[in-house]
Design a protein around this motif. Structure first.
Motif, PDB file in Angstrom:
ATOM      1  N   CYS A  32       0.826  -1.210   0.000  1.00  0.00           N
ATOM      2  CA  CYS A  32       0.000   0.000   0.000  1.00  0.00           C
ATOM      3  C   CYS A  32       0.863   1.264   0.000  1.00  0.00           C
ATOM      4  CB  CYS A  32      -0.876   0.005   1.249  1.00  0.00           C
ATOM      5  SG  CYS A  32       0.107  -0.111   2.756  1.00  0.00           S
ATOM      6  N   ASP A  34       2.721   2.111   2.626  1.00  0.00           N
ATOM      7  CA  ASP A  34       2.981   2.489   4.022  1.00  0.00           C
ATOM      8  C   ASP A  34       4.289   1.866   4.503  1.00  0.00           C
ATOM      9  OD1 ASP A  34       0.723   4.041   4.312  1.00  0.00           O
ATOM     10  OD2 ASP A  34      -0.523   2.355   4.909  1.00  0.00           O
ATOM     11  N   GLY A  64       1.708   3.483   8.967  1.00  0.00           N
ATOM     12  CA  GLY A  64       0.625   2.663   8.419  1.00  0.00           C
ATOM     13  C   GLY A  64      -0.719   2.936   9.079  1.00  0.00           C
ATOM     14  N   CYS A  65      -1.698   2.187   8.658  1.00  0.00           N
ATOM     15  CA  CYS A  65      -3.086   2.344   9.111  1.00  0.00           C
ATOM     16  C   CYS A  65      -3.283   1.747  10.519  1.00  0.00           C
ATOM     17  CB  CYS A  65      -3.998   1.629   8.127  1.00  0.00           C
ATOM     18  SG  CYS A  65      -3.778  -0.155   8.190  1.00  0.00           S
ATOM     19  N   ALA A  68      -2.178  -1.770  10.829  1.00  0.00           N
ATOM     20  CA  ALA A  68      -0.715  -1.873  10.910  1.00  0.00           C
ATOM     21  C   ALA A  68      -0.246  -1.588  12.335  1.00  0.00           C
ATOM     22  CB  ALA A  68      -0.062  -0.900   9.927  1.00  0.00           C
ATOM     23  N   LYS A 106      -7.380  -6.468   4.587  1.00  0.00           N
ATOM     24  CA  LYS A 106      -6.395  -5.854   5.484  1.00  0.00           C
ATOM     25  C   LYS A 106      -5.227  -6.791   5.805  1.00  0.00           C
ATOM     26  CE  LYS A 106      -7.527  -1.674   6.388  1.00  0.00           C
ATOM     27  NZ  LYS A 106      -6.575  -0.643   6.033  1.00  0.00           N
ATOM     28  N   HIS A 108      -2.754  -7.418   4.003  1.00  0.00           N
ATOM     29  CA  HIS A 108      -1.457  -6.861   3.570  1.00  0.00           C
ATOM     30  C   HIS A 108      -0.807  -6.032   4.678  1.00  0.00           C
ATOM     31  CE1 HIS A 108      -3.987  -3.328   2.642  1.00  0.00           C
ATOM     32  NE2 HIS A 108      -2.877  -2.647   2.850  1.00  0.00           N
ATOM     33  N   CYS A 109      -1.604  -5.538   5.622  1.00  0.00           N
ATOM     34  CA  CYS A 109      -1.048  -4.766   6.743  1.00  0.00           C
ATOM     35  C   CYS A 109      -0.282  -5.723   7.678  1.00  0.00           C
ATOM     36  CB  CYS A 109      -2.146  -4.038   7.508  1.00  0.00           C
ATOM     37  SG  CYS A 109      -3.349  -3.226   6.448  1.00  0.00           S
ATOM     38  N   LEU A 112       2.943  -6.609   5.926  1.00  0.00           N
ATOM     39  CA  LEU A 112       3.933  -5.540   6.134  1.00  0.00           C
ATOM     40  C   LEU A 112       4.632  -5.747   7.480  1.00  0.00           C
ATOM     41  CD1 LEU A 112       5.275  -2.740   5.694  1.00  0.00           C
ATOM     42  CD2 LEU A 112       3.173  -1.682   6.526  1.00  0.00           C
TER      43      LEU A 112
HETATM   44 FE1  FES Z   1      -1.116   0.391   4.551  1.00  0.00          FE
HETATM   45 FE2  FES Z   1      -2.649  -0.910   6.348  1.00  0.00          FE
HETATM   46  S1  FES Z   1      -3.275   0.167   4.570  1.00  0.00           S
HETATM   47  S2  FES Z   1      -0.499  -0.724   6.305  1.00  0.00           S
END
Ligand code: FES
Length: 130
Positions: A32, A34, A64-65, A68, A106, A108-109, A112
């Motif tokens: 994303c 982030d 991040g979100c 994250a 979500k 992918h968070c 990450l």
């Molecule tokens: Fe980028 Fe969750 S949207 S880390």
């Protein structure tokens, strides 16, 4: 429920921040865009009479979100006190389980977070030629 856990971690993150003079740092950029970083202090402890390396302290930083922040918080709780081989075995499912129900969009968070953790451990192993 997953959402409540995420909000709780987001409002009250665990181990967010930096460590002065860390033994290793790992960074990652998510799909994303982030970013995340882990900072670790490695200690020695005895397991079955053998001295082994373990994660004595860990903190994270992310742009991040909320997921994250929550998954990084949960990961620091999962790996603190663990030996390096144990920390390497932490999976996406282990993190997701600690958070509760995570919408697939979500995941992918969590990827990450796991990527950042693996980079951190790799960097420490490279530095220490393990
Ligand atoms: Fe980028 Fe969750 S949207 S880390």
């Amino acid at each position: 429920m997953g959402i409540e856990k995420i909000i709780e971690y987001y409002k009250n993150p665990k181990n967010r921040g930096k460590i002065e003079n860390p033994d290793a740092i790992g960074e990652e950029i998510g799909s994303c865009g982030d970013t995340m970083a882990f900072f670790v202090k490695i200690g020695k402890k005895k397991v079955d009479g053998k001295e082994v390396d373990y994660i004595k302290d860990i903190k994270f930083d992310t742009l991040g979100c909320a997921v994250a922040v929550a998954s990084a918080s949960a990961t620091t709780e999962l790996v603190k006190g663990k030996t390096i081989p144990e920390a390497k075995k932490i999976s996406e499912q282990d993190i997701a389980k600690k958070l509760g129900d995570i919408p697939e969009a979500k995941f992918h968070c969590i990827d990450l977070t796991l990527g950042t953790l693996r980079n951190t451990i790799n960097n420490w192993e490279k530095k220490n030629k393990k």
